[in-house]
Design a protein around this motif. Structure first.
Motif, PDB file in Angstrom:
ATOM      1  N   LEU A  31      -6.388  17.792 106.006  1.00 11.58           N
ATOM      2  CA  LEU A  31      -5.949  18.672 107.086  1.00 11.58           C
ATOM      3  C   LEU A  31      -4.693  19.429 106.682  1.00 11.58           C
ATOM      4  CD1 LEU A  31      -6.520  16.552 110.306  1.00 11.58           C
ATOM      5  CD2 LEU A  31      -7.708  18.627 109.593  1.00 11.58           C
ATOM      6  N   ILE A  32      -3.750  18.708 106.057  1.00  9.96           N
ATOM      7  CA  ILE A  32      -2.497  19.354 105.661  1.00  9.96           C
ATOM      8  C   ILE A  32      -2.787  20.415 104.598  1.00  9.96           C
ATOM      9  CG2 ILE A  32      -0.324  18.970 104.442  1.00  9.96           C
ATOM     10  CD1 ILE A  32      -0.097  16.344 105.972  1.00  9.96           C
ATOM     11  N   ALA A  33      -3.657  20.058 103.645  1.00 15.27           N
ATOM     12  CA  ALA A  33      -4.020  21.033 102.614  1.00 15.27           C
ATOM     13  C   ALA A  33      -4.661  22.251 103.265  1.00 15.27           C
ATOM     14  CB  ALA A  33      -4.976  20.382 101.612  1.00 15.27           C
ATOM     15  N   GLY A  34      -5.493  21.980 104.269  1.00 12.24           N
ATOM     16  CA  GLY A  34      -6.135  23.080 104.974  1.00 12.24           C
ATOM     17  C   GLY A  34      -5.111  23.975 105.652  1.00 12.24           C
ATOM     18  N   MET A  35      -4.103  23.349 106.263  1.00 15.00           N
ATOM     19  CA  MET A  35      -3.065  24.121 106.932  1.00 15.00           C
ATOM     20  C   MET A  35      -2.285  24.960 105.931  1.00 15.00           C
ATOM     21  SD  MET A  35      -1.710  21.453 109.773  1.00 15.00           S
ATOM     22  CE  MET A  35      -0.016  21.987 109.697  1.00 15.00           C
ATOM     23  N   LEU A  36      -1.979  24.357 104.773  1.00  9.03           N
ATOM     24  CA  LEU A  36      -1.253  25.082 103.736  1.00  9.03           C
ATOM     25  C   LEU A  36      -2.077  26.263 103.254  1.00  9.03           C
ATOM     26  CD1 LEU A  36       0.494  22.406 101.520  1.00  9.03           C
ATOM     27  CD2 LEU A  36       1.528  24.214 102.895  1.00  9.03           C
ATOM     28  N   ALA A  37      -3.363  25.993 103.040  1.00  6.27           N
ATOM     29  CA  ALA A  37      -4.245  27.056 102.562  1.00  6.27           C
ATOM     30  C   ALA A  37      -4.275  28.196 103.573  1.00  6.27           C
ATOM     31  CB  ALA A  37      -5.651  26.502 102.339  1.00  6.27           C
ATOM     32  N   LEU A  38      -4.305  27.828 104.835  1.00  8.03           N
ATOM     33  CA  LEU A  38      -4.326  28.840 105.887  1.00  8.03           C
ATOM     34  C   LEU A  38      -3.050  29.668 105.851  1.00  8.03           C
ATOM     35  CD1 LEU A  38      -5.980  29.807 108.380  1.00  8.03           C
ATOM     36  CD2 LEU A  38      -4.517  28.335 109.747  1.00  8.03           C
ATOM     37  N   GLU A  39      -1.939  28.954 105.611  1.00  4.70           N
ATOM     38  CA  GLU A  39      -0.660  29.647 105.602  1.00  4.70           C
ATOM     39  C   GLU A  39      -0.580  30.627 104.427  1.00  4.70           C
ATOM     40  OE1 GLU A  39       3.972  28.524 105.295  1.00  4.70           O
ATOM     41  OE2 GLU A  39       2.641  27.060 106.256  1.00  4.70           O
ATOM     42  N   ILE A  40      -1.083  30.156 103.273  1.00  7.76           N
ATOM     43  CA  ILE A  40      -1.082  31.028 102.102  1.00  7.76           C
ATOM     44  C   ILE A  40      -1.982  32.232 102.365  1.00  7.76           C
ATOM     45  CG2 ILE A  40      -1.814  31.174  99.688  1.00  7.76           C
ATOM     46  CD1 ILE A  40      -0.881  28.260  99.408  1.00  7.76           C
ATOM     47  N   PHE A  41      -3.106  31.947 102.979  1.00 12.76           N
ATOM     48  CA  PHE A  41      -4.057  33.008 103.319  1.00 12.76           C
ATOM     49  C   PHE A  41      -3.382  34.048 104.210  1.00 12.76           C
ATOM     50  CE2 PHE A  41      -7.241  34.334 106.570  1.00 12.76           C
ATOM     51  CZ  PHE A  41      -8.028  35.127 105.752  1.00 12.76           C
ATOM     52  N   LEU A  42      -2.616  33.544 105.173  1.00 15.03           N
ATOM     53  CA  LEU A  42      -1.918  34.454 106.074  1.00 15.03           C
ATOM     54  C   LEU A  42      -0.845  35.223 105.328  1.00 15.03           C
ATOM     55  CD1 LEU A  42      -1.524  32.325 109.316  1.00 15.03           C
ATOM     56  CD2 LEU A  42      -3.162  34.141 108.843  1.00 15.03           C
ATOM     57  N   ALA A  43      -0.127  34.505 104.455  1.00 12.15           N
ATOM     58  CA  ALA A  43       0.956  35.139 103.709  1.00 12.15           C
ATOM     59  C   ALA A  43       0.398  36.234 102.810  1.00 12.15           C
ATOM     60  CB  ALA A  43       1.691  34.084 102.879  1.00 12.15           C
ATOM     61  N   MET A  44      -0.816  36.029 102.320  1.00 15.64           N
ATOM     62  CA  MET A  44      -1.434  37.017 101.442  1.00 15.64           C
ATOM     63  C   MET A  44      -2.060  38.161 102.243  1.00 15.64           C
ATOM     64  SD  MET A  44      -3.139  34.385  98.774  1.00 15.64           S
ATOM     65  CE  MET A  44      -4.307  35.565  98.131  1.00 15.64           C
ATOM     66  N   GLY A  45      -1.929  38.120 103.522  1.00 12.20           N
ATOM     67  CA  GLY A  45      -2.414  39.231 104.333  1.00 12.20           C
ATOM     68  C   GLY A  45      -3.858  39.121 104.724  1.00 12.20           C
TER      69      GLY A  45
END
Lengths: 431, 343
Positions: A31-45
């Motif tokens: 779940l945490i990895a998923g959240m991080l991935a989501l955050e990176i995804f958001l950061a990448m636009g």
């Protein structure tokens, strides 16, 4: 002692061997990895809702000065197109229309924004910020400050230019506050969740033994105190095991992924990954800006201290539960309340780590596990840290003493709805 | 004409509601083959805020005795047992095990206690649970495992070793509970209502086991409000009510002491007319066909009554004294002497 050890190992093993333990332990990192991935995804636009906004500027001061944002694009409309635009902007492909009247710089008002949807907070702040800045600039120009002076003043304002992380020592300072803030949040939040989660486990375990009626069988073999300590320590072991697994998993994941992330910038083949790479670089810089050893030590100390203190209280409440767990709601409130209050103080502490409230709450044993751990990244005078630790140890001993007295009465008492007043009486009565 | 007074009545202690005299209860040689006291209770008191749960109770229990602790609900039995098991500390008084004062550290492993409300970990396997509870009583792991194997075999639970307690029937759970209580071979076995919820077969199984353990020297304290079970099992009883001891003595002696001199006489044929009158040694209580219940008059012998019937030409099939059941004694004492609180 041997019997206490037996109880500890049973409490520990019976939980660690459960399927749910394995599932939760493996699921949470995912779940945490998923959240991080989501955050990176958001950061990448990956999640941009772009809006095109038409501007009709009657004042002539703004058009051309409003900068496009990442998601907001402005188009100045002039001439005949402005006629009836308020009713046609959507057909023209705009998401919104901003009409700026001919304003008085001293008292600017009358801005009108048309849109199908309400503006979100981000765009709203962005647009008003832009307008404010332009009004300010114009006021300064009107006051006789020229454009060059204005530029030189402004450039001083941008302290936090993002570094590339390789100059950690030189640009490290600019990261210190960010790093401390993030670390404060993460550690404070983590401690809060752990205390609540494992504290509840202790309470449920105690209540289960009581409702099962095994408690009376056990007290004919061991002292109630041994039962309580066995449960508290056994569950602490479960928590530490879980952490250990996570740290190992995290380490493995980091080692496995680290060649990928910085490598992306060198090969330069994936422009999209540069965002992630920058992200990784930022993380590295943030980590470098923190006193990691001290943080980890303090985290362990405050986690254990806070856990023992609250778990003892949860055990006491668990022993007072009769049949229905729902009854325990009223009794858990006095325990969860200080936790929740500490949680809010913690947020305030991150804003102002040395305010009188922050200092007090980081010394007071009921709140120090959350508040002090959030303060540590910002730097704490050593005497405060020492005092806080001593007070926490004393607090833990006192709470265990109180809890044990409640526990030995509660664990054998049935058929009675217990109030908080009654718990207090058990704690302080002559035995 | 000699009036028979039971010898054992001398050894009987009766405390009625008002009078408060104490006298150590002597032991009858035929009841206690081993004469040493296993457990002695001296003036034990436990008061709750406004309630005297145990109010100055004293008694002795010999080694290998099966001892009944009787009393209505709320009489103070459980509080008394919890003090003996070291769960509660008495407010006053002493508990001696052997001849030494009760020492929690040393003596807790010598006691096996089965509380009235049974309790086991529902989600724990039977074998594992028995070994765990045995080890909590100080047994080494291997020994606990062997003993647990032995007892689960004897109680026909061996195929359930790895099953969880929650999967067992209630009767089987009771058996597991009993095994967990005796696994460490306690010197003192305390059973609070051991037969409640058991079917007759399982109750017998456990009853026989209790006898066997007592033969081997285990002292058994058996707490109940079911009087008929007491008569089957116990040799010596103490009756408590409202926290006070109201009766203490060997079972037979108590029954004799409370007997009403009632006999059952069965004749070959039903009598034609009502036998006896004002002058005979007995009075008729009841006649049902050829069976008569007679009450012997104070100071008269059974032979006088029998010779009356023989002289009248009745042929006697059987003649038997009817002793009161403990239940009757209990009701008489509890309702007659001290008001019973309803709980």
């Amino acid at each position: 002692m041997r019997k206490t050890w037996l109880i500890i190992s049973r409490e520990y093993l019976s939980r660690v061997k459960k399927k749910s333990f394995v599932i939760i332990t493996l699921l949470i990192p995912v779940l945490i990895a998923g959240m991080l991935a989501l955050e990176i995804f958001l950061a990448m636009g990956g999640n941009k809702e772009t809006q095109h906004i038409a501007i009709i500027d009657h004042s002539g001061l703004f058009s051309g000065h409003i900068k496009n944002g990442q998601q907001l694009f402005f188009t100045s409309v002039t001439g005949p197109d402005t006629i009836d635009l308020a009713s046609r902007y959507q057909q023209k492909g705009f998401d919104g229309l901003l009409i700026i009247p001919a304003i008085d710089l001293k008292n600017p008002h009358g801005f009108v924004y048309y849109a199908k949807h309400q503006l979100g907070m981000g765009p709203y702040l962005y647009i008003t910020g832009q307008l404010d800045k332009i009004v300010e600039n114009n006021r300064m120009l009107a006051a006789g400050i020229d454009a060059k002076q204005l530029e030189s003043i402004k450039s001083d304002v941008n302290l936090l230019q993002p570094g590339d992380g390789t100059h950690g020592s030189s640009s490290g300072h600019s990261y210190a506050t960010t790093a401390a803030t993030i670390a404060g949040y993460v550690l404070g939040l983590l401690t809060y969740m752990i205390l609540l989660f494992y504290g509840m486990q202790v309470m449920r375990g105690v209540a289960e033994e009581k409702v099962n009626r095994i408690a009376e069988v056990l007290v004919s073999s061991v002292k109630p105190f041994q039962m309580m300590i066995g449960k508290v320590v056994g569950i602490a072991g479960v928590g530490l095991t879980q952490f250990l697994i996570w740290i190992i998993l995290g380490g493995v994941a980091f080692l496995a992924l680290s060649p990928l992330l910085p490598g992306a910038t060198h090969t330069g083949n994936a422009a999209q990954l540069s965002g992630a790479a920058a992200h990784a670089g930022t993380v590295a810089a943030i980590l470098k800006a923190l006193p990691l050893g001290k943080l980890l030590g303090c985290f362990l100390f405050y986690f254990l201290g806070g856990y023992l203190l609250y778990a003892a209280l949860f055990a006491a409440v668990g022993s007072a539960v009769d049949q229905e767990m729902t009854e325990s709601q009223a009794l858990t409130l006095p325990i969860t309340l200080p936790l929740i209050i500490s949680f809010f103080i913690m947020f305030n502490t991150i804003q102002q780590p040395n305010s009188p409230l922050s200092v007090f709450a980081s010394l007071f044993p009921l709140s120090s596990p959350l508040v002090m751990i959030a303060r540590v990244p910002f730097g704490v005078p050593w005497w405060q840290l020492a005092l806080s630790m001593i007070l926490l140890v004393l607090g833990v001993l006192f709470m265990i003493w109180i809890a044990a007295r409640i526990y030995r009465t509660g664990i054998l008492l049935y058929g009675k709805k217990v109030t908080i007043k009654e718990l207090a009486r058990w704690a302080f009565r002559k035995w | 004409m000699i009036c028979r007074l039971p010898l054992s009545a001398a050894c009987l202690f009766v405390q009625t509601g008002g009078s408060r005299f104490h006298r150590p209860t002597p032991y009858l040689p035929f009841l206690c083959n081993a004469m040493e006291n296993m457990l002695s209770i001296r003036h034990l008191k436990k008061y709750y805020a406004a309630h005297k749960a145990v109010d100055d109770i004293s008694f002795d229990i010999g080694k290998g005795a099966i001892f009944g602790l009787l009393g209505p609900n709320g009489a103070g039995k459980t509080t008394l047992l919890r003090m003996i098991t070291g769960i509660f500390f008495p407010d006053e008084g002493d508990i001696l095990i052997g001849d030494k004062p009760f020492d929690l550290q040393r003596d807790i492993n010598r006691i096996g206690y089965m509380p009235e409300e049974r309790g086991l970990y529902k989600k724990m396997a039977i074998g594992e649970q028995l070994v765990y509870l045995g080890r909590l009583k100080g047994m080494p792991r291997e020994e606990a495992r062997q003993k647990a194997r032995f007892w689960t075999d004897r109680f026909e639970l061996n195929t359930w070793w790895h099953k969880k307690v929650g999967d067992l029937s209630k009767g089987m759970q009771q058996k597991v509970q009993f095994i967990s209580t005796i696994l460490h071979e306690p010197d003192i076995l305390i059973l609070d209502e051991p037969f409640s919820g058991l079917d007759p077969i399982n109750a017998n199984l456990i009853k026989n086991q209790i006898f066997r353990l007592a033969e081997k020297g285990t002292t058994v304290i058996f707490s109940t409000h079911r009087m008929e079970q007491v008569e089957e099992i116990c040799q010596h009883i103490v009756l408590v009510n409202n926290g006070k001891k109201i009766l203490d003595g060997p079972l037979e002696a108590i029954k004799n002491n409370f007997k009403k001199n009632i006999f059952r006489l069965t004749l070959k044929e039903a009598p034609q007319e009502q036998p006896g009158d004002e002058t005979t040694a007995f009075r008729i209580e009841e006649i049902t066909g050829n069976m008569l219940l007679i009450r012997l008059q104070e100071g008269c012998a059974t032979n006088e009554a029998l010779s009356y019937f023989m002289q009248k030409g009745y042929e006697i099939s059987s003649f038997q004294e009817l002793l009161p059941s403990i239940n009757e004694v209990f009701i008489e004492l509890v309702s007659g002497t001290v008001p019973v609180e309803n709980h």
